[in-house]
Design a protein around this motif. Sequence first.
Motif, PDB file in Angstrom:
ATOM      1  N   ASN A 140      25.181  51.462  15.909  1.00  0.00           N
ATOM      2  CA  ASN A 140      25.989  51.334  17.108  1.00  0.00           C
ATOM      3  C   ASN A 140      26.664  49.972  17.209  1.00  0.00           C
ATOM      4  OD1 ASN A 140      26.051  53.862  18.185  1.00  0.00           O
ATOM      5  ND2 ASN A 140      24.529  53.512  19.784  1.00  0.00           N
ATOM      6  N   LEU A 141      26.147  48.977  16.524  1.00  0.00           N
ATOM      7  CA  LEU A 141      26.876  47.709  16.402  1.00  0.00           C
ATOM      8  C   LEU A 141      28.168  47.942  15.630  1.00  0.00           C
ATOM      9  CD1 LEU A 141      27.352  44.654  16.464  1.00  0.00           C
ATOM     10  CD2 LEU A 141      25.674  44.424  14.601  1.00  0.00           C
ATOM     11  N   SER A 142      28.083  48.701  14.545  1.00  0.00           N
ATOM     12  CA  SER A 142      29.276  49.036  13.770  1.00  0.00           C
ATOM     13  C   SER A 142      30.261  49.849  14.604  1.00  0.00           C
ATOM     14  CB  SER A 142      28.880  49.814  12.512  1.00  0.00           C
ATOM     15  OG  SER A 142      30.010  50.158  11.744  1.00  0.00           O
ATOM     16  N   LEU A 143      29.742  50.756  15.447  1.00  0.00           N
ATOM     17  CA  LEU A 143      30.611  51.527  16.339  1.00  0.00           C
ATOM     18  C   LEU A 143      31.298  50.614  17.350  1.00  0.00           C
ATOM     19  CD1 LEU A 143      31.707  54.197  17.471  1.00  0.00           C
ATOM     20  CD2 LEU A 143      29.633  54.336  18.877  1.00  0.00           C
ATOM     21  N   ALA A 144      30.558  49.662  17.908  1.00  0.00           N
ATOM     22  CA  ALA A 144      31.150  48.717  18.861  1.00  0.00           C
ATOM     23  C   ALA A 144      32.279  47.936  18.213  1.00  0.00           C
ATOM     24  CB  ALA A 144      30.082  47.772  19.404  1.00  0.00           C
ATOM     25  N   VAL A 145      32.088  47.563  16.947  1.00  0.00           N
ATOM     26  CA  VAL A 145      33.135  46.865  16.196  1.00  0.00           C
ATOM     27  C   VAL A 145      34.348  47.768  16.026  1.00  0.00           C
ATOM     28  CG1 VAL A 145      33.728  45.924  13.928  1.00  0.00           C
ATOM     29  CG2 VAL A 145      31.556  45.288  15.018  1.00  0.00           C
ATOM     30  N   ALA A 146      34.118  49.028  15.640  1.00  0.00           N
ATOM     31  CA  ALA A 146      35.227  49.973  15.437  1.00  0.00           C
ATOM     32  C   ALA A 146      35.994  50.208  16.729  1.00  0.00           C
ATOM     33  CB  ALA A 146      34.690  51.294  14.886  1.00  0.00           C
ATOM     34  N   LEU A 147      35.288  50.324  17.837  1.00  0.00           N
ATOM     35  CA  LEU A 147      35.955  50.529  19.120  1.00  0.00           C
ATOM     36  C   LEU A 147      36.759  49.302  19.523  1.00  0.00           C
ATOM     37  CD1 LEU A 147      33.092  52.321  21.098  1.00  0.00           C
ATOM     38  CD2 LEU A 147      35.166  53.373  20.183  1.00  0.00           C
ATOM     39  N   GLU A 148      36.210  48.127  19.248  1.00  0.00           N
ATOM     40  CA  GLU A 148      36.936  46.898  19.595  1.00  0.00           C
ATOM     41  C   GLU A 148      38.198  46.744  18.756  1.00  0.00           C
ATOM     42  OE1 GLU A 148      35.841  42.152  19.764  1.00  0.00           O
ATOM     43  OE2 GLU A 148      34.558  43.617  20.777  1.00  0.00           O
ATOM     44  N   GLU A 149      38.173  47.222  17.522  1.00  0.00           N
ATOM     45  CA  GLU A 149      39.331  47.105  16.649  1.00  0.00           C
ATOM     46  C   GLU A 149      40.296  48.279  16.783  1.00  0.00           C
ATOM     47  OE1 GLU A 149      37.565  44.319  13.055  1.00  0.00           O
ATOM     48  OE2 GLU A 149      37.658  46.482  12.731  1.00  0.00           O
ATOM     49  N   SER A 150      39.946  49.253  17.618  1.00  0.00           N
ATOM     50  CA  SER A 150      40.821  50.405  17.812  1.00  0.00           C
ATOM     51  C   SER A 150      42.112  49.987  18.511  1.00  0.00           C
ATOM     52  CB  SER A 150      40.101  51.468  18.649  1.00  0.00           C
ATOM     53  OG  SER A 150      40.980  52.520  18.990  1.00  0.00           O
TER      54      SER A 150
END
Length: 434
Positions: free
Chosen positions: A20-30
Amino acid sequence: MESSEPEIFDVVGIGFGPSNLSLAVALEESLDPVTSAFFERQPSLGWHRGMLLPSAKMQVSFLKDLATFRNPTSKFSFISYLHDVGRLARFVNNQDFFPTRREFHDYLEWAESKLAQPVAYSSEVTAITLAPTGGQGAADRLLVQVRDPAGGSRQVHARNVVISTGLVPRMPVGVEADEFVWHSSQFLHNFRQRDHGELKRVAVVGGGQSAAEIVRFLYDSLPGATVSAIVPSYGYSVADDTPFANQVFDPDAVDSYYHGSQRSKDAVWQYHRNTNYSVVDDEVITGLYERSYEDEFSKSNRLGFLNLARVVDVKRVGGDTRVTVHSMVTEESYDLDVDLLVCATGYDPMDPAEILGELDTYCAHDAEGRHLVGRDYRLVTTPELNCGIYLQGGTEHTHGLASSLLSNIAVRSGDIAHSIVARRSGAQGKGIDA
Protein backbone atom coordinates in the motif's frame (compact mmCIF):
# COMPACT_ATOMS: atom_id res chain seq x y z
CA MET A 1 -14.06 11.23 18.84
CA GLU A 2 -16.95 10.12 16.61
CA SER A 3 -17.82 12.34 13.66
CA SER A 4 -21.45 12.81 12.51
CA GLU A 5 -20.34 13.71 8.97
CA PRO A 6 -17.85 11.10 7.73
CA GLU A 7 -15.10 12.21 5.39
CA ILE A 8 -15.34 10.83 1.86
CA PHE A 9 -12.30 9.43 0.05
CA ASP A 10 -11.83 7.93 -3.38
CA VAL A 11 -9.52 5.32 -1.84
CA VAL A 12 -9.10 3.99 1.68
CA GLY A 13 -6.10 1.72 2.20
CA ILE A 14 -6.34 -0.84 4.99
CA GLY A 15 -2.84 -1.69 6.15
CA PHE A 16 0.33 0.15 5.18
CA GLY A 17 3.23 -2.10 4.36
CA PRO A 18 5.25 -1.98 1.11
CA SER A 19 2.25 -2.84 -1.09
CA ASN A 20 0.00 0.00 0.00
CA LEU A 21 3.02 2.30 0.24
CA SER A 22 3.61 1.54 -3.44
CA LEU A 23 -0.09 2.25 -4.11
CA ALA A 24 0.17 5.59 -2.29
CA VAL A 25 3.13 6.45 -4.52
CA ALA A 26 1.18 5.47 -7.66
CA LEU A 27 -1.81 7.55 -6.61
CA GLU A 28 0.40 10.54 -5.86
CA GLU A 29 2.02 10.28 -9.29
CA SER A 30 -1.32 9.85 -11.07
CA LEU A 31 -2.28 12.63 -13.50
CA ASP A 32 -5.83 12.40 -12.15
CA PRO A 33 -6.21 13.74 -8.60
CA VAL A 34 -7.42 11.05 -6.20
CA THR A 35 -8.31 11.57 -2.55
CA SER A 36 -6.99 8.86 -0.26
CA ALA A 37 -6.49 7.82 3.34
CA PHE A 38 -4.38 4.96 4.65
CA PHE A 39 -4.80 3.32 8.04
CA GLU A 40 -2.20 1.11 9.74
CA ARG A 41 -2.65 -0.47 13.18
CA GLN A 42 1.09 -0.57 13.87
CA PRO A 43 2.72 2.60 15.30
CA SER A 44 4.98 3.05 12.26
CA LEU A 45 5.88 1.59 8.90
CA GLY A 46 7.46 -1.82 9.32
CA TRP A 47 8.45 -4.60 6.95
CA HIS A 48 9.68 -7.88 8.45
CA ARG A 49 11.49 -5.97 11.20
CA GLY A 50 11.98 -9.21 13.10
CA MET A 51 14.17 -10.52 10.27
CA LEU A 52 16.39 -7.50 9.55
CA LEU A 53 19.47 -9.54 10.40
CA PRO A 54 22.92 -8.07 9.81
CA SER A 55 24.13 -8.71 6.25
CA ALA A 56 20.87 -10.45 5.25
CA LYS A 57 20.24 -9.52 1.63
CA MET A 58 17.19 -8.98 -0.49
CA GLN A 59 16.21 -11.77 -2.86
CA VAL A 60 15.00 -9.36 -5.54
CA SER A 61 16.84 -6.70 -7.53
CA PHE A 62 16.88 -3.13 -6.23
CA LEU A 63 15.15 -2.16 -9.50
CA LYS A 64 12.04 -4.01 -8.30
CA ASP A 65 11.31 -1.17 -5.93
CA LEU A 66 8.10 0.74 -5.21
CA ALA A 67 7.91 2.50 -8.56
CA THR A 68 10.58 1.82 -11.21
CA PHE A 69 8.80 -0.89 -13.23
CA ARG A 70 5.74 1.35 -13.40
CA ASN A 71 7.54 4.69 -13.78
CA PRO A 72 11.32 4.60 -14.36
CA THR A 73 11.52 8.37 -13.77
CA SER A 74 9.78 8.26 -10.39
CA LYS A 75 11.21 10.37 -7.58
CA PHE A 76 10.30 7.44 -5.28
CA SER A 77 12.71 4.96 -6.88
CA PHE A 78 15.52 3.20 -5.02
CA ILE A 79 18.04 5.08 -7.17
CA SER A 80 16.44 8.40 -6.16
CA TYR A 81 16.77 7.28 -2.54
CA LEU A 82 20.45 6.48 -2.98
CA HIS A 83 21.06 9.84 -4.63
CA ASP A 84 19.15 11.69 -1.91
CA VAL A 85 21.08 10.07 0.94
CA GLY A 86 24.46 10.42 -0.84
CA ARG A 87 25.17 6.73 -1.37
CA LEU A 88 24.60 6.28 -5.12
CA ALA A 89 28.28 6.08 -6.11
CA ARG A 90 29.11 3.80 -3.20
CA PHE A 91 26.24 1.47 -4.05
CA VAL A 92 27.32 1.27 -7.71
CA ASN A 93 30.90 0.54 -6.65
CA ASN A 94 29.58 -2.35 -4.58
CA GLN A 95 28.58 -4.07 -7.86
CA ASP A 96 25.61 -5.85 -6.33
CA PHE A 97 22.01 -5.89 -7.54
CA PHE A 98 20.80 -6.95 -4.09
CA PRO A 99 20.85 -4.48 -1.18
CA THR A 100 20.67 -5.65 2.39
CA ARG A 101 17.24 -5.92 3.94
CA ARG A 102 18.14 -3.18 6.40
CA GLU A 103 19.01 -0.77 3.59
CA PHE A 104 15.83 -1.61 1.70
CA HIS A 105 13.81 -1.02 4.85
CA ASP A 106 15.50 2.36 5.20
CA TYR A 107 14.45 3.07 1.61
CA LEU A 108 10.83 2.23 2.46
CA GLU A 109 10.91 4.63 5.41
CA TRP A 110 12.48 7.30 3.19
CA ALA A 111 9.75 6.89 0.56
CA GLU A 112 7.02 7.10 3.21
CA SER A 113 8.54 10.35 4.49
CA LYS A 114 8.29 11.86 0.98
CA LEU A 115 4.55 11.27 0.61
CA ALA A 116 2.40 14.37 0.54
CA GLN A 117 -0.47 12.58 2.30
CA PRO A 118 0.35 11.45 5.87
CA VAL A 119 -0.55 7.93 6.98
CA ALA A 120 -2.72 7.34 10.04
CA TYR A 121 -0.69 4.97 12.24
CA SER A 122 -1.91 3.22 15.40
CA SER A 123 -5.28 3.24 13.65
CA GLU A 124 -7.04 -0.10 13.30
CA VAL A 125 -9.88 -0.67 10.88
CA THR A 126 -12.48 -2.54 12.92
CA ALA A 127 -15.28 -2.94 10.38
CA ILE A 128 -16.33 -2.27 6.80
CA THR A 129 -20.02 -2.03 6.00
CA LEU A 130 -22.26 -0.57 3.34
CA ALA A 131 -22.65 3.16 3.69
CA PRO A 132 -26.23 4.43 3.85
CA THR A 133 -27.27 5.36 0.32
CA GLY A 134 -30.33 7.44 1.17
CA GLY A 135 -32.13 5.85 -1.73
CA GLN A 136 -32.34 2.91 -4.11
CA GLY A 137 -29.69 1.45 -6.36
CA ALA A 138 -26.30 -0.19 -5.90
CA ALA A 139 -24.11 0.97 -3.02
CA ASP A 140 -21.26 3.11 -4.28
CA ARG A 141 -19.65 3.81 -0.91
CA LEU A 142 -18.40 1.78 2.00
CA LEU A 143 -18.38 2.88 5.63
CA VAL A 144 -14.98 2.22 7.19
CA GLN A 145 -14.81 2.30 10.97
CA VAL A 146 -11.43 3.03 12.53
CA ARG A 147 -10.20 2.87 16.11
CA ASP A 148 -7.85 5.82 16.57
CA PRO A 149 -4.69 5.98 18.76
CA ALA A 150 -6.65 7.47 21.69
CA GLY A 151 -9.14 4.61 21.64
CA GLY A 152 -11.89 6.67 20.06
CA SER A 153 -13.64 5.96 16.78
CA ARG A 154 -13.50 7.55 13.39
CA GLN A 155 -15.76 6.88 10.43
CA VAL A 156 -14.90 7.54 6.80
CA HIS A 157 -16.69 6.81 3.55
CA ALA A 158 -14.73 5.11 0.77
CA ARG A 159 -15.59 4.76 -2.88
CA ASN A 160 -12.89 2.08 -3.01
CA VAL A 161 -10.97 0.15 -0.38
CA VAL A 162 -7.64 -1.60 -0.89
CA ILE A 163 -6.95 -4.37 1.62
CA SER A 164 -3.29 -5.06 2.37
CA THR A 165 -3.11 -6.50 5.86
CA GLY A 166 -0.07 -8.66 5.16
CA LEU A 167 0.79 -12.31 5.57
CA VAL A 168 -0.19 -14.33 8.64
CA PRO A 169 2.64 -16.13 10.53
CA ARG A 170 2.23 -19.92 10.44
CA MET A 171 3.33 -22.16 13.33
CA PRO A 172 3.73 -25.95 13.19
CA VAL A 173 0.43 -27.75 13.74
CA GLY A 174 -0.46 -27.78 17.43
CA VAL A 175 2.39 -25.47 18.45
CA GLU A 176 1.77 -22.07 20.01
CA ALA A 177 4.23 -19.22 20.41
CA ASP A 178 5.34 -18.16 23.90
CA GLU A 179 8.43 -16.72 25.56
CA PHE A 180 10.42 -19.87 24.73
CA VAL A 181 8.87 -20.63 21.33
CA TRP A 182 9.04 -17.87 18.71
CA HIS A 183 7.90 -17.41 15.16
CA SER A 184 10.63 -16.01 12.92
CA SER A 185 8.59 -12.83 12.33
CA GLN A 186 9.35 -11.82 15.94
CA PHE A 187 12.88 -13.17 16.06
CA LEU A 188 15.00 -10.02 16.41
CA HIS A 189 12.53 -8.29 18.74
CA ASN A 190 12.58 -11.25 21.12
CA PHE A 191 16.29 -12.00 20.76
CA ARG A 192 17.29 -8.48 21.79
CA GLN A 193 15.23 -8.78 24.96
CA ARG A 194 16.62 -12.13 26.08
CA ASP A 195 19.64 -12.75 28.25
CA HIS A 196 21.88 -14.45 25.70
CA GLY A 197 23.75 -16.25 28.45
CA GLU A 198 20.61 -18.28 29.13
CA LEU A 199 20.56 -19.64 25.59
CA LYS A 200 22.77 -22.74 25.61
CA ARG A 201 20.62 -25.02 23.44
CA VAL A 202 18.60 -23.54 20.59
CA ALA A 203 16.72 -25.13 17.71
CA VAL A 204 15.35 -23.73 14.47
CA VAL A 205 12.65 -25.52 12.49
CA GLY A 206 12.12 -24.78 8.80
CA GLY A 207 13.71 -25.28 5.40
CA GLY A 208 13.53 -21.83 3.83
CA GLN A 209 15.58 -18.64 3.68
CA SER A 210 14.53 -17.33 7.09
CA ALA A 211 15.32 -20.62 8.82
CA ALA A 212 18.79 -20.82 7.28
CA GLU A 213 19.56 -17.17 8.09
CA ILE A 214 18.49 -17.61 11.71
CA VAL A 215 20.62 -20.76 12.08
CA ARG A 216 23.61 -18.83 10.75
CA PHE A 217 22.90 -15.84 12.99
CA LEU A 218 22.49 -17.92 16.15
CA TYR A 219 25.63 -19.95 15.46
CA ASP A 220 27.66 -16.76 15.01
CA SER A 221 26.03 -14.80 17.85
CA LEU A 222 25.99 -17.48 20.56
CA PRO A 223 29.50 -19.00 20.58
CA GLY A 224 28.70 -21.03 23.69
CA ALA A 225 25.47 -22.54 22.41
CA THR A 226 24.55 -25.61 20.38
CA VAL A 227 22.30 -24.94 17.40
CA SER A 228 20.03 -27.64 15.98
CA ALA A 229 18.46 -27.13 12.56
CA ILE A 230 15.29 -29.20 12.09
CA VAL A 231 14.85 -29.39 8.31
CA PRO A 232 11.90 -31.11 6.57
CA SER A 233 14.01 -31.93 3.50
CA TYR A 234 17.44 -33.52 3.08
CA GLY A 235 19.25 -30.28 3.76
CA TYR A 236 18.41 -26.87 2.35
CA SER A 237 17.32 -26.55 -1.28
CA VAL A 238 18.79 -23.79 -3.42
CA ALA A 239 16.52 -21.08 -4.81
CA ASP A 240 16.24 -21.06 -8.60
CA ASP A 241 17.11 -17.47 -9.52
CA THR A 242 18.25 -18.21 -13.05
CA PRO A 243 17.08 -15.81 -15.79
CA PHE A 244 14.47 -18.02 -17.44
CA ALA A 245 12.93 -19.10 -14.13
CA ASN A 246 12.82 -15.50 -12.91
CA GLN A 247 10.56 -14.62 -15.81
CA VAL A 248 7.71 -16.10 -13.76
CA PHE A 249 7.81 -12.84 -11.77
CA ASP A 250 7.67 -10.55 -14.82
CA PRO A 251 4.57 -8.34 -15.16
CA ASP A 252 3.60 -10.17 -18.36
CA ALA A 253 3.59 -13.45 -16.44
CA VAL A 254 0.60 -12.21 -14.43
CA ASP A 255 -1.44 -11.99 -17.65
CA SER A 256 -0.33 -15.48 -18.69
CA TYR A 257 -1.31 -16.89 -15.32
CA TYR A 258 -4.60 -15.02 -14.96
CA HIS A 259 -5.89 -15.91 -18.42
CA GLY A 260 -4.37 -19.40 -18.48
CA SER A 261 -6.10 -22.71 -17.97
CA GLN A 262 -6.17 -24.48 -14.62
CA ARG A 263 -3.67 -26.93 -16.08
CA SER A 264 -1.22 -24.12 -16.86
CA LYS A 265 -1.71 -22.62 -13.39
CA ASP A 266 -0.95 -25.96 -11.77
CA ALA A 267 2.16 -26.30 -13.93
CA VAL A 268 3.47 -22.91 -12.78
CA TRP A 269 3.24 -23.94 -9.14
CA GLN A 270 4.66 -27.39 -9.81
CA TYR A 271 7.70 -26.22 -11.75
CA HIS A 272 8.42 -22.83 -10.20
CA ARG A 273 7.72 -23.07 -6.48
CA ASN A 274 11.49 -23.38 -6.04
CA THR A 275 11.91 -19.77 -7.13
CA ASN A 276 10.57 -18.57 -3.78
CA TYR A 277 9.02 -21.18 -1.44
CA SER A 278 11.07 -23.27 1.03
CA VAL A 279 14.33 -22.47 -0.75
CA VAL A 280 17.55 -20.71 0.25
CA ASP A 281 20.07 -18.54 -1.58
CA ASP A 282 23.20 -20.48 -2.51
CA GLU A 283 25.45 -17.99 -0.64
CA VAL A 284 23.64 -18.74 2.64
CA ILE A 285 23.74 -22.51 2.02
CA THR A 286 27.46 -22.40 1.23
CA GLY A 287 28.18 -20.34 4.33
CA LEU A 288 26.29 -22.75 6.56
CA TYR A 289 28.01 -25.77 5.06
CA GLU A 290 31.39 -24.13 5.65
CA ARG A 291 30.46 -23.55 9.29
CA SER A 292 29.29 -27.15 9.58
CA TYR A 293 32.54 -28.43 8.09
CA GLU A 294 34.67 -26.30 10.42
CA ASP A 295 32.49 -27.33 13.37
CA GLU A 296 33.09 -31.00 12.57
CA PHE A 297 36.82 -30.47 12.04
CA SER A 298 37.25 -28.65 15.35
CA LYS A 299 35.02 -31.21 17.12
CA SER A 300 33.04 -28.44 18.79
CA ASN A 301 29.75 -30.20 18.00
CA ARG A 302 27.84 -26.95 18.14
CA LEU A 303 25.95 -27.16 14.85
CA GLY A 304 23.69 -30.07 14.06
CA PHE A 305 21.27 -30.75 11.20
CA LEU A 306 18.24 -32.96 11.76
CA ASN A 307 17.24 -33.65 8.16
CA LEU A 308 13.99 -35.16 6.91
CA ALA A 309 12.45 -34.30 10.26
CA ARG A 310 9.42 -32.42 11.52
CA VAL A 311 8.20 -31.12 14.87
CA VAL A 312 5.13 -32.99 16.14
CA ASP A 313 4.87 -31.65 19.70
CA VAL A 314 6.25 -28.93 21.96
CA LYS A 315 5.71 -28.67 25.70
CA ARG A 316 7.30 -27.14 28.75
CA VAL A 317 8.99 -29.69 31.05
CA GLY A 318 10.61 -28.19 34.12
CA GLY A 319 12.99 -25.49 32.92
CA ASP A 320 13.21 -26.90 29.40
CA THR A 321 11.20 -26.69 26.23
CA ARG A 322 10.79 -30.29 25.04
CA VAL A 323 10.52 -30.61 21.28
CA THR A 324 9.30 -33.94 19.94
CA VAL A 325 10.88 -34.54 16.56
CA HIS A 326 9.65 -37.16 14.10
CA SER A 327 12.21 -38.65 11.72
CA MET A 328 10.85 -39.45 8.27
CA VAL A 329 13.85 -41.74 7.76
CA THR A 330 13.22 -44.11 10.68
CA GLU A 331 9.53 -43.17 11.22
CA GLU A 332 10.39 -42.83 14.91
CA SER A 333 10.08 -39.85 17.26
CA TYR A 334 12.50 -38.56 19.86
CA ASP A 335 12.71 -35.63 22.27
CA LEU A 336 15.03 -32.66 22.06
CA ASP A 337 15.28 -30.36 25.10
CA VAL A 338 16.15 -26.75 24.29
CA ASP A 339 16.16 -23.29 25.83
CA LEU A 340 14.64 -21.76 22.70
CA LEU A 341 12.75 -22.98 19.64
CA VAL A 342 12.43 -20.69 16.61
CA CYS A 343 9.76 -21.64 14.07
CA ALA A 344 10.69 -20.30 10.64
CA THR A 345 7.69 -22.08 9.20
CA GLY A 346 6.42 -19.45 6.82
CA TYR A 347 3.19 -17.55 6.40
CA ASP A 348 -0.35 -18.00 5.20
CA PRO A 349 -1.94 -15.53 2.77
CA MET A 350 -4.27 -12.95 4.26
CA ASP A 351 -7.94 -13.87 4.27
CA PRO A 352 -9.95 -10.82 3.19
CA ALA A 353 -13.14 -12.35 4.62
CA GLU A 354 -11.86 -11.58 8.12
CA ILE A 355 -11.92 -7.80 7.56
CA LEU A 356 -14.90 -7.85 5.19
CA GLY A 357 -17.25 -9.50 7.70
CA GLU A 358 -20.84 -9.48 6.48
CA LEU A 359 -19.70 -7.58 3.39
CA ASP A 360 -18.22 -10.85 2.14
CA THR A 361 -21.74 -12.01 1.24
CA TYR A 362 -21.63 -9.51 -1.64
CA CYS A 363 -18.44 -11.09 -3.01
CA ALA A 364 -18.37 -13.93 -5.55
CA HIS A 365 -16.49 -17.17 -4.81
CA ASP A 366 -15.32 -20.11 -6.89
CA ALA A 367 -16.18 -23.76 -6.34
CA GLU A 368 -13.43 -24.05 -3.72
CA GLY A 369 -14.70 -21.07 -1.75
CA ARG A 370 -11.95 -18.71 -2.92
CA HIS A 371 -12.73 -15.15 -3.90
CA LEU A 372 -13.18 -14.36 -7.58
CA VAL A 373 -10.82 -11.53 -8.45
CA GLY A 374 -10.63 -9.39 -11.58
CA ARG A 375 -7.41 -8.88 -13.49
CA ASP A 376 -7.25 -5.42 -11.86
CA TYR A 377 -7.18 -7.10 -8.40
CA ARG A 378 -10.77 -6.03 -7.71
CA LEU A 379 -13.09 -8.50 -6.03
CA VAL A 380 -15.99 -9.59 -8.20
CA THR A 381 -19.15 -8.47 -6.42
CA THR A 382 -22.90 -8.78 -6.77
CA PRO A 383 -24.93 -6.03 -8.49
CA GLU A 384 -25.87 -4.54 -5.10
CA LEU A 385 -22.27 -3.38 -4.59
CA ASN A 386 -20.77 -0.97 -7.08
CA CYS A 387 -17.81 0.33 -5.10
CA GLY A 388 -14.41 -1.28 -5.49
CA ILE A 389 -12.78 -3.72 -3.10
CA TYR A 390 -9.20 -4.43 -4.15
CA LEU A 391 -6.71 -6.94 -2.75
CA GLN A 392 -2.96 -6.58 -2.29
CA GLY A 393 -2.26 -10.20 -1.42
CA GLY A 394 -4.46 -13.26 -1.15
CA THR A 395 -4.65 -13.56 -4.93
CA GLU A 396 -2.16 -16.36 -5.57
CA HIS A 397 -4.94 -18.55 -7.00
CA THR A 398 -5.82 -15.92 -9.61
CA HIS A 399 -2.64 -13.93 -10.24
CA GLY A 400 0.17 -16.37 -9.52
CA LEU A 401 3.42 -16.55 -7.59
CA ALA A 402 4.13 -12.82 -7.33
CA SER A 403 0.80 -11.90 -5.74
CA SER A 404 2.22 -11.16 -2.30
CA LEU A 405 5.85 -10.54 -3.27
CA LEU A 406 7.87 -7.41 -3.92
CA SER A 407 8.76 -8.56 -7.45
CA ASN A 408 5.68 -7.08 -9.11
CA ILE A 409 4.72 -4.50 -6.50
CA ALA A 410 5.11 -1.37 -8.66
CA VAL A 411 3.10 -2.69 -11.60
CA ARG A 412 0.45 -4.27 -9.37
CA SER A 413 -0.11 -0.97 -7.54
CA GLY A 414 -0.19 0.83 -10.87
CA ASP A 415 -2.88 -1.58 -12.13
CA ILE A 416 -5.01 -0.88 -9.07
CA ALA A 417 -4.52 2.88 -9.28
CA HIS A 418 -5.39 2.86 -13.00
CA SER A 419 -8.52 0.79 -12.36
CA ILE A 420 -9.73 3.15 -9.64
CA VAL A 421 -9.24 6.22 -11.82
CA ALA A 422 -10.74 4.56 -14.91
CA ARG A 423 -13.83 3.32 -13.05
CA ARG A 424 -14.39 6.77 -11.58
CA SER A 425 -14.37 8.29 -15.08
CA GLY A 426 -16.70 5.57 -16.38
CA ALA A 427 -14.07 4.00 -18.65
CA GLN A 428 -14.81 0.57 -17.13
CA GLY A 429 -17.83 -1.33 -16.06
CA LYS A 430 -17.59 -3.32 -12.85
CA GLY A 431 -13.87 -3.87 -13.27
CA ILE A 432 -14.17 -7.62 -13.56
CA ASP A 433 -11.50 -7.87 -16.22
CA ALA A 434 -9.59 -4.63 -16.59
